[in-house]
Design an enzyme around this catalytic site. Structure first.
Site, PDB file in Angstrom:
ATOM      1  N   LYS A   1      37.256  54.710  19.350  1.00 33.26           N
ATOM      2  CA  LYS A   1      36.697  56.004  19.016  1.00 33.26           C
ATOM      3  C   LYS A   1      37.620  57.133  19.478  1.00 33.26           C
ATOM      4  CE  LYS A   1      34.482  59.814  20.077  1.00 33.26           C
ATOM      5  NZ  LYS A   1      34.793  60.750  21.171  1.00 33.26           N
TER       6      LYS A   1
ATOM      7  N   ASP B   1      31.129  58.144  16.679  1.00 32.86           N
ATOM      8  CA  ASP B   1      30.457  58.409  17.948  1.00 32.86           C
ATOM      9  C   ASP B   1      28.958  58.323  17.714  1.00 32.86           C
ATOM     10  OD1 ASP B   1      29.509  60.729  16.742  1.00 32.86           O
ATOM     11  OD2 ASP B   1      31.326  61.786  17.289  1.00 32.86           O
TER      12      ASP B   1
END
Length: 213
Positions: free
Chosen positions: A120, A138
């Site tokens: 991420k 996210d």
DNA sequence: ATCCCGAGGG
DNA sequence: CCCTCTGGAT
């Protein structure tokens, strides 16, 4: 969502926000990397509050090493998970100095080998810093992708692959930012503001009660 | 699956 | 009080 619906979805989100940018404050690539690492399970407002002073003192990994782990902790104590984050930022800074001449690598795969940097975070960094077409998943992106029906998936990676497959140009590059902003201010986790949502008619969720599942 | 961990909101 | 916030490492 069908391809035309996906097109309309991003066209409307982009109308509300033509040039979306991260709300994390940073002055250079290294500061962005640090800010994104610090932002895990934390609000950007909270991260910016902590980095405001920190980034006046520290602009490079070498300067971060000079500050030291305890010095860094003093700045970021108000951020969740600060202990492990401080350790990671110091270790990461060591590696940037030792292996990359103090520069931030422009490769997601290389970034992922840095302590405290997962997929991420790496996706955000190469997207924002180097313009690469990645989509960091996210909590917001994961929630919206599943809630709206844009790209359902059981894991963040499955959602990321779904978005990269379904979302075409010119939306792919900033899809991440539009989803974040919409998730943060309109399609919130607890009580989504469907009444003021620009894409409610394209959403499989709309006003369905959260408790009802 | 579990731990790391603090501020803000409802 | 409980949940959420641009997760990662073990």
């Amino acid at each position: 969502m069908t391809p035309p619906e996906i097109h309309a979805f991003f066209a409307r989100l982009s109308a509300a926000n033509p040039a979306p940018v991260t709300e994390l404050a940073y002055g250079n690539g290294y500061q962005l990397l640090v800010a994104v690492v610090l932002s895990a399970q934390a609000t950007d407002v909270g991260v910016n509050k902590a980095t405001r002073r920190l980034f006046e003192l520290v602009h490079t990994p070498a300067q971060m090493l000079e500050l030291g782990e305890e010095g860094l902790k003093a700045h970021i104590r108000t951020i969740g998970l600060f202990n492990s984050k401080a350790k990671n930022v110091i270790a990461l800074s060591h590696r940037l100095v030792a292996e990359f001449g103090g520069e931030v690598p422009d490769s997601r795969d290389v970034l992922e080998t840095l302590p405290g940097v997962g997929r991420k975070t790496a996706n955000v960094v190469v997207n924002v810093l180097f313009g690469q077409e990645t989509c960091a998943v996210d909590t917001h992106v994961f929630r919206l992708a599943n809630r709206t029906g844009l790209a359902p998936g059981k894991t963040p990676l499955a959602v990321e692959n779904g978005i990269m497959k379904r979302v075409k140009a010119p939306w792919r590059r900033d899809a991440h930012h539009w989803l974040i902003l919409h998730g943060r201010y309109v399609c919130t986790a607890r009580s989504p503001k469907c009444g003021e949502c620009a894409v409610a008619d394209l959403c499989q969720f709309r006003g369905k009660a959260l408790a009802a599942g």
